[in-house]
Every structure is written in C-alpha cells, then in structure tokens.
Design an enzyme around this catalytic site. Structure first.
Site, short mmCIF file in Angstrom:
data_model
loop_
_atom_site.label_atom_id
_atom_site.label_comp_id
_atom_site.label_asym_id
_atom_site.label_seq_id
_atom_site.Cartn_x
_atom_site.Cartn_y
_atom_site.Cartn_z
N HIS A 97 15.57 101.32 70.25
CA HIS A 97 15.53 100.12 71.08
C HIS A 97 14.11 99.54 71.10
CE1 HIS A 97 19.46 101.23 72.36
NE2 HIS A 97 19.06 102.26 73.09
N GLU A 115 15.88 103.68 78.62
CA GLU A 115 17.09 104.28 79.18
C GLU A 115 16.88 105.77 79.38
OE1 GLU A 115 19.79 103.16 76.05
OE2 GLU A 115 19.72 105.15 75.12
N HIS A 172 17.17 107.86 68.33
CA HIS A 172 18.07 108.67 69.14
C HIS A 172 19.53 108.41 68.78
CE1 HIS A 172 17.92 104.82 71.29
NE2 HIS A 172 19.12 105.12 71.76
N ARG A 192 20.39 99.55 64.73
CA ARG A 192 20.95 100.69 64.02
C ARG A 192 20.08 101.03 62.82
NH1 ARG A 192 25.96 97.90 63.86
NH2 ARG A 192 27.09 98.27 65.80
#
Length: 310
Positions: A97, A115, A172, A192
């Site tokens: 991200h 997150e 991740h 991605r």
C-alpha cells in the site's frame, strides 16, 4: 439519550473468499466466495448504514458530513477508519500500500493505507507474508523481474491472537485458512505485486509492478507495538498499537465491567462471546460506534472485543 450506532455490514465477493463469514459469524453473505465484511465503513466503495435508533437508515458517510458532533467535530473530508473482517479461503495476492503523500498525488487525492491485523483464526501451520528479503532497491527490481518470488517474499508463522501492524510500503499477504479483523485508514488503494498467475474471468488479474517498486520500503523494517495491559476487576484491556492513524486494543470482560469513553468516537467489534452493553444485547459479529461524549459504559457477559479510535 445515549446513542449507540450499530451498523449493517457491507460484503465483498473475492476470488480468494470463502463462507466463514456465515459459518463463524452468522452473517448473510452473498455467496460462498465472500472475502470481506466491511463492518464499519464510510468509504464510497462500501458505505455502511445505521441499523436502528434515531439515525436508522443513514449512511455512516452522511453522519460524518451532517452530524460531525457525533465524532467530536474532527476535521477531515472522510470518516478516518475502516474496519473489516477478512476470510481468506485461498491466498490473497502479494501486495503493498502507498502512504498518504504517494496516494494523494497518484490516486486522485485518496488517503494512503496504514492497516493492522488481529488474527481471529488460522490453520495450525498458518502463515502470513510480511516483508521481503531484498537488501536494496536494485536487488528488489532484479528479483521481481526474474520472478524469484520464493526468495523475495518473507513468510512468518502465525497463531490465533497474533497482531501485526502493516505500514505503507510493507510487502504483505494474508494466506489461506486465515480469518482476521483489520483496522485501517479509510482507503481502498492496493497495489498487487504478485498473484500466483491466477486466472479470473479468463485472464490474469492486473498487477501494479511500477507502483509497487515506487512504494516498497527497502530493506524491509518490522513494526512492533509496545503492548500495555490494564487489569480490571471483571475484565482487561491490552493495547496492541497506537500510531498516527489509530489506537487499537483488545478488551476482554468476564462479568460486568465499566469503562469510560473519552475519545472523539470509539469503535467496538465483538469477536467472541456474547453479553450486553448498557443493557443492549451484543454478540460475536456485532460492530458499533460509541459517539463523542458517550461517557461511561458497562460491558457485561463473557466477551472479547477489538476497540479502536483515533
């Protein structure tokens, strides 16, 4: 009159999703490939509505826009947090991200995505992908271009109750058999890096290699929260992380325990057990917001909850 804002979840079907949001949580899911429950969300891609009370039928985003006093008159264009439960029946893609600065420039002013994950359930030999083994940006590019994924991606064993902070720039992925509660910034931006060459509707899913290389932190750095435990007569609270975007804790009650809400708003998700909050029945799978000024509240029963606030 004290308002508790209970929300209707929004569900997302995913190539890697399963049926545990129904079997484990009792949700009415759209299919046996349901990957995400957006439990507390004001994002345009999944805006939760209020279940009952004086604000019944209102979206969370409309409350943020028109009743900002419920959230301590915080500043900002969007409600700051998004709470999900994620059911990974298969592996999620290896992803990364961006931070706020990169997303603002490259994603039409979007927030970035910090997150964190609380592991609700996992296989006995469960793993997640977190971090990578490249020592430099040059090595990262070489390993990606040569598709040396097994060498590049770092796998970490997990067990129920584990917690991970995922900073922007962290490579991740949630792996098969894992059920997590995710607390994140109100953003839906994911790049991605690798998707196992899976086919979806007859073609491979889009990758974002250039953007991934732009934002991946190199070398990888783990983020560890400093855990603090507060013991009460009939409960306990374990602080899992406190960062610029959120503070997340695990709350356990075994009896009746009174707490004080003194944040601009407090999100509570029941992840195990059942009981009551101030006389209102709650159980595993319920998610709700205590608005600004709620004050003291009593949780009673035998329950585990994840609490978050800004």
């Amino acid at each position: 009159m004290k308002d508790i804002l209970f929300l209707e979840p929004v569900f997302k079907e995913m190539i890697w999703g399963g049926e545990r949001l129904r079997t484990d949580f009792g949700y009415k899911i759209p299919s046996n490939h349901t990957g995400e429950c957006w439990a507390i969300s004001a994002h345009a891609n999944g805006d939760c509505t209020i279940k009952d009370g004086r604000y019944k039928g209102n979206s969370l985003s409309s409350l943020w826009d028109n009743h900002r006093n419920l959230f301590g008159n915080l500043e900002g264009d969007v409600f700051p947090l998004l709470i999900k439960i994620i059911d990974a029946k298969a592996d999620l893609s290896i992803q990364v991200h961006p931070d706020d600065a990169y997303a603002n420039v490259n994603e039409n002013g979007s927030l970035g995505k910090t997150e964190c994950w609380y592991v609700l359930e996992c296989n006995t030999d469960g793993q997640i992908a977190i971090g990578h083994n490249a020592k430099s940006q040059t090595e990262l590019k070489t390993m990606i271009s040569n598709q040396r994924w097994k060498e590049l991606i770092r796998l970490v064993p997990i067990k129920k109750g584990d917690f991970f902070q995922i900073e922007p720039g962290t490579v991740h992925a949630i792996k098969a058999g894992t059920l997590i509660l995710e607390t994140q910034q109100n953003s839906d931006i994911t790049y991605r890096l690798y998707d196992y060459d899976r086919m979806h509707n007859g073609k491979k899913r889009e990758l974002h290699i250039d953007k991934c290389i732009d934002v991946v932190t190199c070398p990888h750095k783990d983020t560890k929260g400093k855990k603090e435990i507060i013991a009460y007569e009939q409960g306990m609270e374990e602080k899992l992380i406190s960062c610029n975007y959120y503070t997340v804790s695990k709350v356990m009650v075994f009896g009746a325990q009174t707490f004080t809400q003194n944040e601009p708003f407090t999100i509570l998700s029941v992840v195990d057990g059942h009981g009551e909050i101030d006389g209102t029945p709650i159980a595993k799978g319920n998610h709700f917001i205590l608005p600004d000024g709620y004050g003291q509240y009593t949780l009673s029963g035998k329950m585990s909850l994840i609490k978050s606030h800004v």
